[in-house]
Design a protein around this motif. Sequence first.
Motif, PDB file in Angstrom:
ATOM      1  N   GLN A  65       0.802  -1.224   0.000  1.00  0.00           N
ATOM      2  CA  GLN A  65       0.000   0.000   0.000  1.00  0.00           C
ATOM      3  C   GLN A  65       0.835   1.273   0.000  1.00  0.00           C
ATOM      4  O   GLN A  65       0.305   2.364  -0.244  1.00  0.00           O
ATOM      5  N   ASN A  66       2.121   1.163   0.247  1.00  0.00           N
ATOM      6  CA  ASN A  66       2.981   2.346   0.300  1.00  0.00           C
ATOM      7  C   ASN A  66       3.643   2.670  -1.029  1.00  0.00           C
ATOM      8  O   ASN A  66       4.379   3.646  -1.126  1.00  0.00           O
ATOM      9  N   GLN A  67       3.392   1.867  -2.054  1.00  0.00           N
ATOM     10  CA  GLN A  67       3.883   2.190  -3.398  1.00  0.00           C
ATOM     11  C   GLN A  67       2.780   2.967  -4.114  1.00  0.00           C
ATOM     12  O   GLN A  67       1.759   2.406  -4.522  1.00  0.00           O
TER      13      GLN A  67
ATOM     14  N   ASN B  10     -18.911  -1.721  -5.027  1.00  0.00           N
ATOM     15  CA  ASN B  10     -17.758  -2.531  -4.649  1.00  0.00           C
ATOM     16  C   ASN B  10     -16.495  -2.075  -5.382  1.00  0.00           C
ATOM     17  O   ASN B  10     -15.981  -2.737  -6.284  1.00  0.00           O
ATOM     18  N   ILE B  11     -16.023  -0.913  -4.957  1.00  0.00           N
ATOM     19  CA  ILE B  11     -14.821  -0.304  -5.516  1.00  0.00           C
ATOM     20  C   ILE B  11     -13.776  -0.209  -4.410  1.00  0.00           C
ATOM     21  O   ILE B  11     -14.068   0.266  -3.304  1.00  0.00           O
ATOM     22  N   GLU B  12     -12.566  -0.626  -4.708  1.00  0.00           N
ATOM     23  CA  GLU B  12     -11.447  -0.531  -3.777  1.00  0.00           C
ATOM     24  C   GLU B  12     -10.361   0.341  -4.391  1.00  0.00           C
ATOM     25  O   GLU B  12     -10.024   0.179  -5.567  1.00  0.00           O
ATOM     26  N   VAL B  13      -9.818   1.260  -3.581  1.00  0.00           N
ATOM     27  CA  VAL B  13      -8.667   2.063  -4.011  1.00  0.00           C
ATOM     28  C   VAL B  13      -7.573   1.903  -2.954  1.00  0.00           C
ATOM     29  O   VAL B  13      -7.809   2.152  -1.771  1.00  0.00           O
ATOM     30  N   VAL B  14      -6.385   1.504  -3.385  1.00  0.00           N
ATOM     31  CA  VAL B  14      -5.269   1.239  -2.469  1.00  0.00           C
ATOM     32  C   VAL B  14      -4.047   2.038  -2.907  1.00  0.00           C
ATOM     33  O   VAL B  14      -3.653   2.003  -4.079  1.00  0.00           O
ATOM     34  N   GLY B  15      -3.440   2.764  -1.970  1.00  0.00           N
ATOM     35  CA  GLY B  15      -2.151   3.381  -2.207  1.00  0.00           C
ATOM     36  C   GLY B  15      -2.143   4.398  -3.325  1.00  0.00           C
ATOM     37  O   GLY B  15      -1.239   4.386  -4.172  1.00  0.00           O
ATOM     38  N   ASN B  16      -3.123   5.302  -3.344  1.00  0.00           N
ATOM     39  CA  ASN B  16      -3.131   6.351  -4.358  1.00  0.00           C
ATOM     40  C   ASN B  16      -2.495   7.619  -3.790  1.00  0.00           C
ATOM     41  O   ASN B  16      -2.687   7.951  -2.618  1.00  0.00           O
ATOM     42  N   VAL B  17      -1.765   8.355  -4.610  1.00  0.00           N
ATOM     43  CA  VAL B  17      -1.100   9.572  -4.141  1.00  0.00           C
ATOM     44  C   VAL B  17      -2.106  10.619  -3.706  1.00  0.00           C
ATOM     45  O   VAL B  17      -1.964  11.251  -2.655  1.00  0.00           O
ATOM     46  N   ASP B  18      -3.135  10.823  -4.525  1.00  0.00           N
ATOM     47  CA  ASP B  18      -4.125  11.864  -4.223  1.00  0.00           C
ATOM     48  C   ASP B  18      -5.320  11.205  -3.528  1.00  0.00           C
ATOM     49  O   ASP B  18      -5.170  10.342  -2.687  1.00  0.00           O
ATOM     50  N   ASP B  19      -6.535  11.602  -3.882  1.00  0.00           N
ATOM     51  CA  ASP B  19      -7.722  11.076  -3.215  1.00  0.00           C
ATOM     52  C   ASP B  19      -8.036   9.645  -3.666  1.00  0.00           C
ATOM     53  O   ASP B  19      -7.640   9.218  -4.759  1.00  0.00           O
ATOM     54  N   GLY B  20      -8.804   8.984  -2.812  1.00  0.00           N
ATOM     55  CA  GLY B  20      -9.262   7.652  -3.187  1.00  0.00           C
ATOM     56  C   GLY B  20     -10.332   7.737  -4.258  1.00  0.00           C
ATOM     57  O   GLY B  20     -10.116   7.359  -5.419  1.00  0.00           O
ATOM     58  N   VAL B  21     -11.527   8.230  -3.877  1.00  0.00           N
ATOM     59  CA  VAL B  21     -12.626   8.437  -4.815  1.00  0.00           C
ATOM     60  C   VAL B  21     -13.080   9.883  -4.669  1.00  0.00           C
ATOM     61  O   VAL B  21     -13.355  10.346  -3.563  1.00  0.00           O
ATOM     62  N   GLU B  22     -13.161  10.605  -5.790  1.00  0.00           N
ATOM     63  CA  GLU B  22     -13.602  11.989  -5.739  1.00  0.00           C
ATOM     64  C   GLU B  22     -14.798  12.190  -6.658  1.00  0.00           C
ATOM     65  O   GLU B  22     -14.790  11.766  -7.816  1.00  0.00           O
ATOM     66  N   PHE B  23     -15.825  12.869  -6.109  1.00  0.00           N
ATOM     67  CA  PHE B  23     -17.064  13.144  -6.817  1.00  0.00           C
ATOM     68  C   PHE B  23     -17.112  14.634  -7.147  1.00  0.00           C
ATOM     69  O   PHE B  23     -17.207  15.474  -6.253  1.00  0.00           O
TER      70      PHE B  23
ATOM     71  N   ALA C 201      -7.072  -5.291   0.117  1.00  0.00           N
ATOM     72  CA  ALA C 201      -6.699  -4.746   1.413  1.00  0.00           C
ATOM     73  C   ALA C 201      -6.996  -5.748   2.524  1.00  0.00           C
ATOM     74  O   ALA C 201      -6.198  -5.908   3.457  1.00  0.00           O
ATOM     75  N   ASN C 202      -8.129  -6.412   2.445  1.00  0.00           N
ATOM     76  CA  ASN C 202      -8.475  -7.392   3.464  1.00  0.00           C
ATOM     77  C   ASN C 202      -7.482  -8.538   3.492  1.00  0.00           C
ATOM     78  O   ASN C 202      -7.022  -8.975   4.546  1.00  0.00           O
ATOM     79  N   ALA C 203      -7.122  -9.019   2.313  1.00  0.00           N
ATOM     80  CA  ALA C 203      -6.170 -10.132   2.238  1.00  0.00           C
ATOM     81  C   ALA C 203      -4.772  -9.696   2.645  1.00  0.00           C
ATOM     82  O   ALA C 203      -4.053 -10.416   3.346  1.00  0.00           O
ATOM     83  N   LYS C 204      -4.369  -8.513   2.220  1.00  0.00           N
ATOM     84  CA  LYS C 204      -3.003  -8.055   2.447  1.00  0.00           C
ATOM     85  C   LYS C 204      -2.770  -7.618   3.893  1.00  0.00           C
ATOM     86  O   LYS C 204      -1.733  -7.912   4.477  1.00  0.00           O
TER      87      LYS C 204
END
Length: 479
Positions: free
Chosen positions: A178-180, A267-280, A471-474
């Motif tokens: 998640q840190n990459q 059912n959307i997953e966002v992991v290790g993004n530089v900016d926002d996860g989900v933006e509306f 994320a759950n598995a990791k």
Amino acid sequence: MKKLLLSTLTIVALTLSSCGDDDKAAIIEPLATCNDGIQNQGETEIDCGGPNCQPCSGAVASTCNDGIKNGDETDIDFGGSCAQIITVSGEITVDTTWEAKNIYVIAGKVVVGKGKTLTIEPGTIVKGQKGSGSLASALIVQRDSKINAEGTADKPIIFTSEDDNISVGQTAGTNLDQNQRGLWGGLIVLGRASGSFKGDVAEVQIEGIPADDTFGLYGPGDALNDADDSGILKYVSIRHGGALIGEGNEINGLTLGSVGSTTVIDNIEVVGNVDDGVEFFGGTVNATNLFVWAQGDDALDIDQAYSGTIDNAVVVAGDSSDHAFEVDGPEGSTTGSFTLKNVSIFGNSVTPNGEYADYRSNAMGTTENIYAVGFADGKDVELDNNQVAQNYIDGLLIFKAWEVVGFDNSIFVEKVGCSENCDDDDDSNDVNESLIITPLFTDQAADWTTQVTEGAATVGADVSQFSWTYANAKAGLGF
């Protein structure tokens, strides 16, 4: 299979002298054949072991169109050396399907053409190339086009970096965590639903896409459609994105610009993004079952009078995370009201990073059924300017049923003092605005906030929905 002690092909036949109806057909057990791609006569695996094969030798190579699972295939004629690496760039000009048996590499901006549909099969892996600025990679579903990316819990569709060593048939690689971040861009979906933009213009350019690329426009333009349909995103995992395109301008994991209510986001997953996860950015689309882990900025970001409902979400702060929620209101005269409900937010008290929430620039809407745990001392929920405080007083910004581990009224802060550019809703007279000094937000927080012990919450997300996630598995979150 039972082991048959046969040294040669044996045919057992019963010959009866009468009553032919009782005759039994011959039973034939085929010899083990070490290169036929079938587990037969004593073989312990396909073409491996048994009396007529050397142990684990003689296995056939993958034969990608023989209808048999052989060689390094992960399924029949699927995966292993059968997988193709297909590089995609530019505009998709015909209806196109990306197949799970291949890996697709996004090179630069890949844009779904107007009137076209990109279909992505369950289990497909899409990798983005490295690059920044104009070379940042992203998949863009522009206005009047569609994406049908409908994965399943067992076969999610995965967007990740080209550096990820994940292979066809897998749901996770082994070399990234998640840190990459920032190893490619992200996924952008744009529509013609309403939004509230400065100057009451009808369309604007999405952040993360250079201004001269017209495929980055979102908003009604000349064809307002709050029921606009941009397709389906379901069981999609987006990892290691957020490439920089300019100073302070990165691509979000999933960006939704004026996306309409007929679009499915689930059912959307966002992991290790530089900016926002989900933006509306504006829009009327509803979103269910969102999971954001270790984002570099805000997890769930609402802007420009987004007027849909976000229901059932989990945010897990990482070592660089900012707010779980960042909420801005309308920028023009058009107003709108969001609903954000049934969310569990987990702070990071070890690093420590991650704030609860920041409500800014005329925010309007309802945030309810929130469970918060793990935030460090000094982290807060903010009302960031006079207009937001006034919206709270006027009942336009509503909070209901927050349960906080370690609740203390000091986590709620009204930043109602004003200095230059503190109020985004009207830059012309920031310094001269009168101050709202009644601390209603802080004082009334006890009316809708309860202190709970960890694990005892009665509100928040149904975390069982996220058992499928990387994320759950990791991270072993136990969902």
